[in-house]
Design a protein around this motif. Structure first.
Motif, PDB file in Angstrom:
ATOM      1  N   GLN A 157       0.772  -1.086   0.194  1.00  0.00           N
ATOM      2  CA  GLN A 157      -0.046  -0.112   0.100  1.00  0.00           C
ATOM      3  C   GLN A 157       1.039   1.256   0.087  1.00  0.00           C
ATOM      4  O   GLN A 157       0.712   2.287  -0.596  1.00  0.00           O
ATOM      5  CB  GLN A 157      -1.009  -0.005   1.456  1.00  0.00           C
ATOM      6  N   ASN A 199       0.898   4.218  -2.896  1.00  0.00           N
ATOM      7  CA  ASN A 199       0.410   5.390  -2.367  1.00  0.00           C
ATOM      8  C   ASN A 199       1.251   6.285  -2.927  1.00  0.00           C
ATOM      9  O   ASN A 199       1.252   7.815  -2.843  1.00  0.00           O
ATOM     10  CB  ASN A 199       0.313   5.561  -0.771  1.00  0.00           C
ATOM     11  N   SER A 215      -5.643   2.248  -2.257  1.00  0.00           N
ATOM     12  CA  SER A 215      -4.340   2.617  -2.272  1.00  0.00           C
ATOM     13  C   SER A 215      -3.973   3.517  -3.553  1.00  0.00           C
ATOM     14  O   SER A 215      -3.278   4.565  -3.303  1.00  0.00           O
ATOM     15  CB  SER A 215      -3.030   1.577  -2.201  1.00  0.00           C
ATOM     16  N   PHE A 250     -10.319   6.051  -2.510  1.00  0.00           N
ATOM     17  CA  PHE A 250     -10.810   6.488  -1.079  1.00  0.00           C
ATOM     18  C   PHE A 250     -10.119   7.671  -0.600  1.00  0.00           C
ATOM     19  O   PHE A 250      -9.154   8.065  -1.079  1.00  0.00           O
ATOM     20  CB  PHE A 250     -10.367   5.394  -0.019  1.00  0.00           C
ATOM     21  N   GLY A 251     -10.736   8.435   0.334  1.00  0.00           N
ATOM     22  CA  GLY A 251     -10.272   9.488   0.925  1.00  0.00           C
ATOM     23  C   GLY A 251     -10.652  10.869  -0.248  1.00  0.00           C
ATOM     24  O   GLY A 251      -9.769  11.695  -0.397  1.00  0.00           O
ATOM     25  N   ALA A 267      -8.182  10.680  -3.136  1.00  0.00           N
ATOM     26  CA  ALA A 267      -6.705  10.811  -2.676  1.00  0.00           C
ATOM     27  C   ALA A 267      -6.334   9.267  -2.356  1.00  0.00           C
ATOM     28  O   ALA A 267      -7.257   8.280  -2.314  1.00  0.00           O
ATOM     29  CB  ALA A 267      -6.457  11.373  -1.231  1.00  0.00           C
ATOM     30  N   LYS A 268      -4.912   8.984  -2.337  1.00  0.00           N
ATOM     31  CA  LYS A 268      -4.397   7.880  -2.160  1.00  0.00           C
ATOM     32  C   LYS A 268      -4.400   7.396  -0.753  1.00  0.00           C
ATOM     33  O   LYS A 268      -3.775   8.442  -0.063  1.00  0.00           O
ATOM     34  CB  LYS A 268      -2.851   7.722  -2.959  1.00  0.00           C
ATOM     35  N   VAL A 269      -5.272   6.371  -0.232  1.00  0.00           N
ATOM     36  CA  VAL A 269      -5.082   6.092   1.171  1.00  0.00           C
ATOM     37  C   VAL A 269      -4.978   4.640   1.252  1.00  0.00           C
ATOM     38  O   VAL A 269      -5.176   3.815   0.523  1.00  0.00           O
ATOM     39  CB  VAL A 269      -6.414   6.425   1.575  1.00  0.00           C
ATOM     40  N   ALA A 318      -6.034   2.113   2.428  1.00  0.00           N
ATOM     41  CA  ALA A 318      -7.326   1.807   3.058  1.00  0.00           C
ATOM     42  C   ALA A 318      -7.577   0.704   3.838  1.00  0.00           C
ATOM     43  O   ALA A 318      -8.242   0.776   4.783  1.00  0.00           O
ATOM     44  CB  ALA A 318      -8.403   1.599   1.599  1.00  0.00           C
ATOM     45  N   LYS A 337      -6.097   1.277   7.203  1.00  0.00           N
ATOM     46  CA  LYS A 337      -6.717   2.480   8.047  1.00  0.00           C
ATOM     47  C   LYS A 337      -8.043   2.267   8.287  1.00  0.00           C
ATOM     48  O   LYS A 337      -8.485   2.503   9.544  1.00  0.00           O
ATOM     49  CB  LYS A 337      -6.604   3.622   6.912  1.00  0.00           C
ATOM     50  N   TYR A 338      -8.604   1.334   7.674  1.00  0.00           N
ATOM     51  CA  TYR A 338     -10.166   1.155   8.062  1.00  0.00           C
ATOM     52  C   TYR A 338     -10.388  -0.143   8.415  1.00  0.00           C
ATOM     53  O   TYR A 338     -11.626  -0.497   8.803  1.00  0.00           O
ATOM     54  CB  TYR A 338     -11.033   1.468   6.813  1.00  0.00           C
TER      55      TYR A 338
END
Length: 275
Positions: free
Chosen positions: A59, A63, A136, A140-141, A144-146, A148, A151-152
């Motif tokens: 990821q 990113n 990624s 998401f966001g 934007a690259k996240v 995910a 994070k989630y």
């Protein structure tokens, strides 16, 4: 076989998450070992982790600005997948160990699978595609690259990373928000479910298991079946924690090479060995 596997799991977990100063101080180890990945889930943010998680690394590379193909991590997956397949899941994953220990608690009537297993087992591939890869890269966001998955969703990161850090770091505790409670709820659900159902995260949500499952048919470590010696007693299927038949054992993407079938076979027609 169970005792041998448990011993390997414990030793491996201690070796890869043995940075005691990190647990005591609430600080993350950031030495050179963190530039290397270990085969199983191993949260970078865990204060005891001495190396990195391949999913987290994938990821992080996705990113980056622009579109880059992460050849290094893909090569890592190919190396360990072709050598071990999902043996990594059965023997070398700390969060797999946590689920195994919880499943040993003598509460509830144990189940191997959840209802609608044949549909739910594809959940880990959905997580891999949508959260790890697409999330990624761009989804998401707010486009934007996240990272995910980390994070989630990732319960391993919450158990081995967030909770130890929060227990030792007052500043972090003051910044707890809704996202932490979301991930804590996911972790508690998985841990409670693990008492009744065998490895629910591994079976239904783990993207790393999805990757290694693709290699099961041709990985170096296999469970070999001597069909001519088999007496069709189904002892192996009864012993298999995920209920695989003798025809599915080893070749199925769900087989984690735990060795229970090998130990249960009365005529020893199953063997855990290298090709």
């Amino acid at each position: 076989m169970k005792n041998l596997r448990l011993t390997v799991q414990i030793i491996y977990t201690i070796l890869t998450n043995g940075y005691l100063y990190g647990f005591l101080s609430g600080k993350i180890y950031q030495g050179r070992l963190k530039y290397a990945c270990v085969p199983g889930l191993n949260c970078y943010s865990c204060p005891g982790a001495l190396a990195s998680c391949p999913i987290g690394t994938l990821q992080a590379l996705l990113n980056q600005n622009g579109l880059h193909i992460p050849f290094g991590v893909l090569g890592f997956f190919f190396l360990f997948g072709s050598l071990l397949g999902r043996t990594v899941c059965g023997w070398l994953c700390p969060f797999g160990l946590a689920q195994d220990l919880l499943h040993r608690i003598p509460l509830f009537r144990k189940k191997k699978r959840l209802p609608f297993h044949e549909i739910l087992k594809y959940g880990k591939y959905t997580v891999l595609v949508l959260l790890v890869c697409a999330g990624s890269m761009f989804l998401f966001g707010g486009f934007a690259k996240v990272p995910a998955f980390c994070k989630y969703l990732c319960p391993s990161g919450t158990l081995l990373g967030a909770l130890p850090l929060l227990s030792a770091n007052g500043l972090l505790r003051s910044q707890i928000g809704g996202l932490f409670f979301w991930k804590l709820g996911i972790l508690l659900l998985i841990l409670l479910l693990s008492i009744k159902v065998y490895r629910p995260f591994c079976q239904y949500l783990c993207p790393l298991g999805a990757v290694y499952g693709w290699f099961n048919r041709f990985s170096l470590v296999q469970i070999h079946w001597e069909e001519e010696a088999c007496i069709s007693c189904s002892a192996c299927q009864k012993a298999c924690p995920v209920g695989l038949s003798v025809h599915e054992i080893s070749h199925s993407p769900e087989c984690i090479r735990c060795g229970n079938c090998v130990a249960a076979c009365p005529v020893k027609c199953l063997h855990l060995r290298k090709l």
